[in-house]
Design a protein around this motif. Structure first.
Motif, PDB file in Angstrom:
ATOM      1  N   GLY A  63      49.083  48.107  39.774  1.00 36.77           N
ATOM      2  CA  GLY A  63      48.425  48.258  38.731  1.00 36.77           C
ATOM      3  C   GLY A  63      47.317  47.269  38.719  1.00 36.77           C
ATOM      4  O   GLY A  63      47.308  46.029  38.091  1.00 36.77           O
ATOM      5  N   ILE A  64      46.218  47.601  39.239  1.00 38.00           N
ATOM      6  CA  ILE A  64      45.015  46.416  39.278  1.00 38.00           C
ATOM      7  C   ILE A  64      44.314  46.507  37.877  1.00 38.00           C
ATOM      8  O   ILE A  64      43.776  47.624  37.347  1.00 38.00           O
ATOM      9  CB  ILE A  64      44.094  46.865  40.436  1.00 38.00           C
ATOM     10  N   LEU A  65      43.946  45.345  37.555  1.00 35.96           N
ATOM     11  CA  LEU A  65      43.556  45.254  36.139  1.00 35.96           C
ATOM     12  C   LEU A  65      42.303  44.755  36.275  1.00 35.96           C
ATOM     13  O   LEU A  65      41.934  43.719  36.993  1.00 35.96           O
ATOM     14  CB  LEU A  65      44.571  44.118  35.382  1.00 35.96           C
ATOM     15  N   GLU A  80      40.354  46.409  44.243  1.00 37.12           N
ATOM     16  CA  GLU A  80      40.431  45.299  43.574  1.00 37.12           C
ATOM     17  C   GLU A  80      39.030  44.609  43.383  1.00 37.12           C
ATOM     18  O   GLU A  80      39.048  43.733  42.586  1.00 37.12           O
ATOM     19  CB  GLU A  80      41.267  44.279  44.662  1.00 37.12           C
ATOM     20  N   THR A  81      38.341  44.807  44.309  1.00 38.23           N
ATOM     21  CA  THR A  81      36.939  44.051  43.910  1.00 38.23           C
ATOM     22  C   THR A  81      36.135  44.821  43.119  1.00 38.23           C
ATOM     23  O   THR A  81      35.147  44.243  42.737  1.00 38.23           O
ATOM     24  CB  THR A  81      36.217  44.048  45.242  1.00 38.23           C
ATOM     25  N   GLY A  82      36.481  45.952  42.529  1.00 37.81           N
ATOM     26  CA  GLY A  82      35.836  46.595  41.443  1.00 37.81           C
ATOM     27  C   GLY A  82      34.533  47.194  41.604  1.00 37.81           C
ATOM     28  O   GLY A  82      34.094  48.053  40.944  1.00 37.81           O
ATOM     29  N   ALA A  83      33.772  46.596  42.584  1.00 42.77           N
ATOM     30  CA  ALA A  83      32.239  47.003  42.808  1.00 42.77           C
ATOM     31  C   ALA A  83      31.962  46.748  44.203  1.00 42.77           C
ATOM     32  O   ALA A  83      32.685  45.721  44.884  1.00 42.77           O
ATOM     33  CB  ALA A  83      31.419  46.376  41.966  1.00 42.77           C
ATOM     34  N   TRP A  85      36.767  29.036  36.523  1.00 43.19           N
ATOM     35  CA  TRP A  85      37.425  29.295  37.745  1.00 43.19           C
ATOM     36  C   TRP A  85      38.660  28.232  37.697  1.00 43.19           C
ATOM     37  O   TRP A  85      39.274  27.954  38.641  1.00 43.19           O
ATOM     38  CB  TRP A  85      36.849  29.130  38.738  1.00 43.19           C
ATOM     39  N   SER A  86      39.024  27.441  36.446  1.00 39.49           N
ATOM     40  CA  SER A  86      39.725  26.509  36.400  1.00 39.49           C
ATOM     41  C   SER A  86      41.401  27.021  36.536  1.00 39.49           C
ATOM     42  O   SER A  86      42.098  26.020  37.091  1.00 39.49           O
ATOM     43  CB  SER A  86      39.537  25.678  35.162  1.00 39.49           C
ATOM     44  N   ASN A  87      41.391  28.222  36.524  1.00 41.63           N
ATOM     45  CA  ASN A  87      42.856  28.616  36.399  1.00 41.63           C
ATOM     46  C   ASN A  87      43.125  29.801  37.543  1.00 41.63           C
ATOM     47  O   ASN A  87      43.558  30.567  37.383  1.00 41.63           O
ATOM     48  CB  ASN A  87      43.190  29.212  34.987  1.00 41.63           C
ATOM     49  N   ALA A  88      42.431  29.395  38.720  1.00 35.58           N
ATOM     50  CA  ALA A  88      42.477  30.225  39.871  1.00 35.58           C
ATOM     51  C   ALA A  88      43.865  30.307  40.174  1.00 35.58           C
ATOM     52  O   ALA A  88      44.453  29.548  40.027  1.00 35.58           O
ATOM     53  CB  ALA A  88      41.640  29.420  41.085  1.00 35.58           C
ATOM     54  N   PRO A  89      44.213  31.621  40.533  1.00 42.84           N
ATOM     55  CA  PRO A  89      43.103  32.756  40.903  1.00 42.84           C
ATOM     56  C   PRO A  89      42.637  33.840  39.929  1.00 42.84           C
ATOM     57  O   PRO A  89      42.443  34.854  39.935  1.00 42.84           O
ATOM     58  CB  PRO A  89      43.867  33.721  42.090  1.00 42.84           C
ATOM     59  N   PHE A  90      42.797  33.025  38.634  1.00 49.11           N
ATOM     60  CA  PHE A  90      42.581  34.022  37.389  1.00 49.11           C
ATOM     61  C   PHE A  90      41.356  33.744  36.793  1.00 49.11           C
ATOM     62  O   PHE A  90      41.126  32.570  36.430  1.00 49.11           O
ATOM     63  CB  PHE A  90      43.889  33.881  36.445  1.00 49.11           C
ATOM     64  N   MET A 130      36.070  41.048  40.261  1.00 55.47           N
ATOM     65  CA  MET A 130      37.135  40.804  40.840  1.00 55.47           C
ATOM     66  C   MET A 130      38.206  41.232  39.852  1.00 55.47           C
ATOM     67  O   MET A 130      38.247  41.209  38.526  1.00 55.47           O
ATOM     68  CB  MET A 130      37.231  39.642  41.297  1.00 55.47           C
ATOM     69  N   LEU A 131      39.448  41.809  40.283  1.00 55.91           N
ATOM     70  CA  LEU A 131      40.732  42.271  39.500  1.00 55.91           C
ATOM     71  C   LEU A 131      41.021  40.840  39.009  1.00 55.91           C
ATOM     72  O   LEU A 131      40.977  39.717  39.469  1.00 55.91           O
ATOM     73  CB  LEU A 131      41.644  42.423  40.481  1.00 55.91           C
TER      74      LEU A 131
END
Ligand code: WTA
Length: 656
Positions: free
Chosen positions: A275-277, A420-423, A65-70, A476-477
């Motif tokens: 476009g949610i990835l 966005e939450t995927g599940a 999570w060092s590159n949050a929010p990615f 998560m997206l």
């Protein structure tokens, strides 16, 4: 916070609870202990869940999570998603188990075993490769609910291509903007689809959408209805010509855990869909884990049925990825619930002895309207778990569902989550939770959510505010396709200081600290569980030559949750020919259907002389909602011209 509708008022006074039966609890997949385990070491908990999957290379780090929010989950791990959903079950001796009991709307059926599914997916993967599709390429899919839809998605996953599934009801314009945004190389569609007993064209719409679409090299067409289709030589190819002759062997390649799996477009607060990835390892882990615990799914015993369309995220996670990763036997039904009769779903449940049924509140309310005597005339005794998704479920519908469909014995799980939450994120656990009608209750083990006030502090028990997710989760997206800035802005800027994900939903805690979802707090409407942005419908309306200005609100609707109500100001001279505006209203409704799709057609369009605006020119939707919901008009003191509301309500009364 937005003001509350009457339906939500009654939701907040609900106090019934339904404890699990001892018998169910004794065999449940989940236990209360899961919460404690996850709390004591979240990453270890998720690592354990990831072990449900086959990894060609194990990860070295659970979460980066060092590159949050990615986020990166299961860093360094490698797997093939399609192998996990299909091949490994065949290798483990379950090739003869039915994966899909497919039921066509006209009554045709197909049972597909895991061994057959593996062959079909391999052939389709080889077919895509033969068209030059490779890892990281995008494939757009607009198909009805036929087996080829699932096969296409898995074929993409198998070769590392991203699918972008576009709901069959979307207009050519909506399809085109998604194809362009994703720069899709191939589009997969069908000649037509069955809708309410009629064959309606699909390929013709796709052709209209793709006129001069320069990224698209091939269009693959599945034959479903057999009708004539327009054909572009060199670009178009029949599925059966292309796929049937391919080899049914294909060696799956292991992709990085963070390899992109799909893009799925959803409405945001602006006119342009996002476009949610989603990526591979974390997504599949959470889809499989949630399907296992929330539905108490037992492979080889249960017959599962999720009634969603694969055009929505529910179809992705709970028809394709979660259930297949868990070796489910599932029903996939092509058509509408009242074709040819209003007992169709119950007939299917009876015939296939469905044990787990997952649907949307809007459909449950429709079933209520059709009458309890319809389900009562079928044998529904096979059912053991009922699920709900897509919008808040009102306690009346929840209790009706439990009683008339679940025979008062099946736990009902109200599952909150998003594209966005995927599940699934917040839901009761069957066999564990003392269920409360209308409440999604508690974040699942491994998931953390809070209800916070404007300043980001958590509200106390009985307090209301915004729902946030305060810790990253595996499915998560990973962003918005091609727009990192919009990703940060939309989800992470509202509570940037705290680093919370802003879900866009209002929520409250009850006295026990359980969560009740109260609907969207932004300009997104929820119509029959479909997300539609007010701005999108407004842009469609103003793109019509007669419309000068438009404002759209979601008004409470007893069946669809919300209904779209539009207020339009016509251009000078536009109404001269029509005495009462009925023709123009019809033309505008059709126009919106053409621009976005029939699901976005306003329930009501009011032609008004003015719109209520603040002095800074912002439209006061709150007041328009009062009008649309026939309520006393609220505070008008901030209006630039307070007489506007009188004009609008008078116009309404004279029309109704
Ligand atoms: C709403 C669908 C209350 C919510 C899976 C969310 C719900 C939006 C529930 C996401 C529920 C979904 N209770 N509201 N159980 N489930 N929602 O992306 O407003 O199509 O933000 O994903 O639906 O819709 P989406």
């Amino acid at each position: 916070m937005t003001e509350q509708s009457p339906a939500l008022d009654n939701l907040l006074t609900e106090s019934r609870t339904f404890p699990p039966s001892e018998e169910f609890a004794a065999k449940a997949n989940a236990t209360e202990q899961f919460y404690a385990d996850a709390d004591s070491d979240r990453e270890a908990f998720w690592a354990k869940q990831a072990e449900r999957l086959h990894w060609d290379t194990k990860w070295t780090q659970v979460l980066d999570w060092s590159n949050a929010p990615f986020a990166k989950w299961f860093v360094g791990g490698k797997l093939n998603v399609a192998y996990n959903c299909v091949d490994r079950h065949v290798e483990n001796g379950h090739g003869d188990q039915v994966a899909i009991h497919w039921v066509g709307e006209p009554g045709d059926t197909r049972d597909i075993t895991y061994a057959e599914l593996r062959r079909e997916v391999c052939k389709a993967a080889n077919a895509l490769l033969s068209l030059g599709v490779g890892a990281n390429d995008r494939v757009a899919i607009q198909l009805p609910m036929i087996p080829e839809a699932i096969v296409s998605m898995l074929a993409c996953a198998r070769i590392g291509a991203l699918h972008s599934v576009v709901f069959g009801g979307f207009s050519p314009a909506a399809l085109r903007s998604r194809v362009d945004d994703a720069e899709a190389k191939v589009v997969i569609t069908s000649d037509g689809q069955y809708r309410r007993g009629k064959a309606v064209p699909m390929k013709a719409n796709v052709d209209e959408a793709l006129a001069d679409a320069d990224t698209v090299q091939k269009v693959v067409v599945v034959r479903r209805t057999g009708e004539d289709v327009p054909w572009t030589e060199g670009r178009d190819v029949w599925w059966h010509d292309l796929v049937d002759s391919q080899s049914d062997e294909h060696a799956p390649e292991a992709f990085d855990s963070e390899h992109p799996l799909f893009i799925l477009y959803t409405s945001g607060t602006t006119g342009k869909p996002k476009g949610i990835l989603h990526t591979s390892g974390g997504y599949l882990t959470q889809a499989a884990y949630t399907h296992h615990v929330v539905f108490d799914h037992k492979p080889g015993e249960d017959v599962y049925w999720c009634t969603a369309d694969i055009g929505w995220v529910t179809g992705h996670s709970y028809i394709v990825y979660g259930p297949l990763a868990n070796r489910a036997t599932q029903v996939v039904y092509e058509g509408t619930p009242n074709t040819p009769h209003e007992g169709r779903h119950w007939e299917i449940i009876q015939n296939y002895k469905v044990t787990i049924y997952y649907t949307a509140p809007t459909l449950i309310r429709t079933f209520m309207k059709w009458g309890a005597d319809i389900p009562a005339s079928y044998d529904l005794s096979s059912l053991r778990v009922l699920g709900s998704v897509g919008e808040p479920i009102n306690p009346e519908a929840w209790v009706w569902y439990r009683e008339h469909i679940g025979g008062n014995r099946c736990p009902v799980v109200d599952t909150w989550w998003q594209t966005e939450t995927g599940a699934i994120m917040i839901s009761p656990l069957p066999g564990v939770t003392h269920a409360k009608p209308g409440s999604a209750q508690r974040p699942l083990p491994g998931i953390s959510a809070k209800v916070v006030a404007d300043d980001g502090t958590e509200v106390p028990k009985n307090g209301g505010g915004y729902l946030v997710l305060d810790k990253p989760w595996p499915s998560m997206l990973r962003g918005i396709w091609g727009d990192d800035e919009r990703y940060r802005e939309t989800y992470w800027s509202r509570f940037a200081e705290q680093g919370y994900y802003f879900a866009g939903d209002g929520a409250k805690y009850d006295a026990d600290g359980d969560i009740w979802l109260l609907g969207r707090v932004d300009d997104v409407m929820n119509v029959s569980g479909h997300r539609i942005s007010t701005t999108e419908v407004e842009s469609a309306l103003v793109s019509h030559p007669t419309v000068a200005e438009a404002a759209v609100v979601g008004a409470t609707d007893p069946t669809t949750g919300q209904g779209i109500v539009a207020f339009v100001i016509l251009r000078e001279g536009a109404t001269k020919d029509e005495a009462d505006g009925t023709e123009i209203v019809k033309a505008l409704r059709d126009h919106v259907a053409k621009e976005i799709g029939p699901i976005a057609k306003p329930r009501q369009i009011m032609v008004v002389p003015e719109l209520p605006k603040t002095r800074s020119g912002k439209i006061m939707r709150r007041l328009l909602r009062d009008v649309a919901e026939n309520r006393e008009i609220g505070d008008v003191t901030t209006l630039a011209d307070s007489s506007v509301m009188d004009l609008i309500s008078k116009g309404m009364k004279s029309r109704s």
